[in-house]
Scaffold this motif. Structure first.
Motif, PDB file in Angstrom:
ATOM      1  N   GLU A  97       0.836  -1.198   0.000  1.00  0.00           N
ATOM      2  CA  GLU A  97       0.000   0.000   0.000  1.00  0.00           C
ATOM      3  C   GLU A  97       0.870   1.247   0.000  1.00  0.00           C
ATOM      4  O   GLU A  97       0.539   2.259  -0.622  1.00  0.00           O
ATOM      5  CB  GLU A  97      -0.906  -0.011   1.223  1.00  0.00           C
ATOM      6  CG  GLU A  97      -1.830   1.187   1.350  1.00  0.00           C
ATOM      7  CD  GLU A  97      -2.670   1.119   2.597  1.00  0.00           C
ATOM      8  OE1 GLU A  97      -3.873   0.862   2.481  1.00  0.00           O
ATOM      9  OE2 GLU A  97      -2.112   1.301   3.709  1.00  0.00           O
ATOM     10  N   TRP A 114       1.155  -3.034   4.235  1.00  0.00           N
ATOM     11  CA  TRP A 114      -0.009  -3.631   3.579  1.00  0.00           C
ATOM     12  C   TRP A 114      -1.206  -3.567   4.515  1.00  0.00           C
ATOM     13  O   TRP A 114      -1.052  -3.682   5.737  1.00  0.00           O
ATOM     14  CB  TRP A 114       0.246  -5.096   3.262  1.00  0.00           C
ATOM     15  CG  TRP A 114       1.223  -5.381   2.172  1.00  0.00           C
ATOM     16  CD1 TRP A 114       0.953  -5.553   0.850  1.00  0.00           C
ATOM     17  CD2 TRP A 114       2.645  -5.564   2.304  1.00  0.00           C
ATOM     18  NE1 TRP A 114       2.098  -5.827   0.155  1.00  0.00           N
ATOM     19  CE2 TRP A 114       3.164  -5.843   1.013  1.00  0.00           C
ATOM     20  CE3 TRP A 114       3.531  -5.528   3.385  1.00  0.00           C
ATOM     21  CZ2 TRP A 114       4.515  -6.078   0.776  1.00  0.00           C
ATOM     22  CZ3 TRP A 114       4.878  -5.754   3.156  1.00  0.00           C
ATOM     23  CH2 TRP A 114       5.355  -6.031   1.869  1.00  0.00           C
ATOM     24  N   ARG A 123      -1.796  -1.878   9.993  1.00  0.00           N
ATOM     25  CA  ARG A 123      -1.099  -2.217   8.760  1.00  0.00           C
ATOM     26  C   ARG A 123       0.022  -3.203   9.116  1.00  0.00           C
ATOM     27  O   ARG A 123       0.573  -3.149  10.220  1.00  0.00           O
ATOM     28  CB  ARG A 123      -0.499  -0.978   8.086  1.00  0.00           C
ATOM     29  CG  ARG A 123      -1.532   0.000   7.563  1.00  0.00           C
ATOM     30  CD  ARG A 123      -2.335  -0.597   6.420  1.00  0.00           C
ATOM     31  NE  ARG A 123      -3.286   0.363   5.858  1.00  0.00           N
ATOM     32  CZ  ARG A 123      -4.547   0.486   6.277  1.00  0.00           C
ATOM     33  NH1 ARG A 123      -4.988  -0.268   7.286  1.00  0.00           N
ATOM     34  NH2 ARG A 123      -5.336   1.362   5.708  1.00  0.00           N
TER      35      ARG A 123
END
Length: 215
Positions: A97, A114, A123
């Protein structure tokens, strides 16, 4: 529920992971990568909170056998030369991400994150020196902009509610201790008890997420 049900050992050591290692009956190998990786995270948390893990598996639509098989495959990968770098994470989680750099002392590392659907406010973060192909750290952190829990007293520490960094900041100074197994961390700190009296405690984390007090 017994944490060691279904013959799961209460450690970070699963059954043998070689090419001839047995596969759990009923476990299929076609789980989407992000789901398989969440199973890896959950397998390491099942020793402490099996009921929470069962709920999470239901949310993912995954069986315990599939969780064990996903973890077996992950452990097999991590015991190969290519398991030393960030590639296994990319292989399961896809494109990160975010990808940034971070300075830690005299070192500059690459930081990849991510999303983790089971914990939308967190995350999964990997710190790596991609030039050398090494991973320095890999754990769950609070997502940018997500509200962190208020940690004012020892009773505020609830399973899965906070990360290593959040506990270290809330109850500074905190002292890192050796974890009980791989992917586990411990912090020794002092926090106000229910009546305000300071309590010394040791907090244990799995993949960076708070699990329990072990003092």
């Amino acid at each position: 529920m017994n944490p060691t049900a279904d013959n799961d050992p209460p450690t970070d050591n699963d059954p043998p992971t070689g090419a001839g290692a047995p596969t759990d009956p009923g476990a299929r190998a076609d789980l989407p990568g992000p789901v398989a990786f969440q199973c890896v995270l959950l397998r390491r948390m099942a020793d402490h909170h099996p009921d929470r893990v069962e709920d999470a598996l239901r949310a993912l639509g995954v069986t315990r056998a599939q969780m064990r098989e996903a973890n077996r495959r992950w452990q097999a990968t991590m015991h190969t030369p290519r398991g030393r770098g960030v590639q296994p994470y990319r292989a399961l989680l896809g494109a990160p991400e975010s990808l940034t750099t971070r300075r830690i002392g005299d070192l500059t590392c690459t930081v990849l994150t991510w999303p983790v659907p089971l914990w939308p406010d967190l995350r999964f973060e990997v710190l790596t020196d991609e030039r050398r192909g090494t991973v320095w750290n890999a754990w769950l952190v609070r997502a940018p902009g997500a509200a962190a829990p208020e940690l004012r007293t020892a009773p505020d520490l609830a399973p899965w509610c906070c990360t290593v960094d959040e506990v270290a900041r809330a109850f500074a100074p905190a002292r890192p201790l050796e974890g009980s197994a791989p992917t586990r961390w411990r912090l020794a700190c002092t926090a106000p008890g229910p009546d305000g009296t300071p309590e010394k405690l040791v907090a244990e984390f799995t993949w960076g997420l708070y699990q329990r007090r072990v003092d």
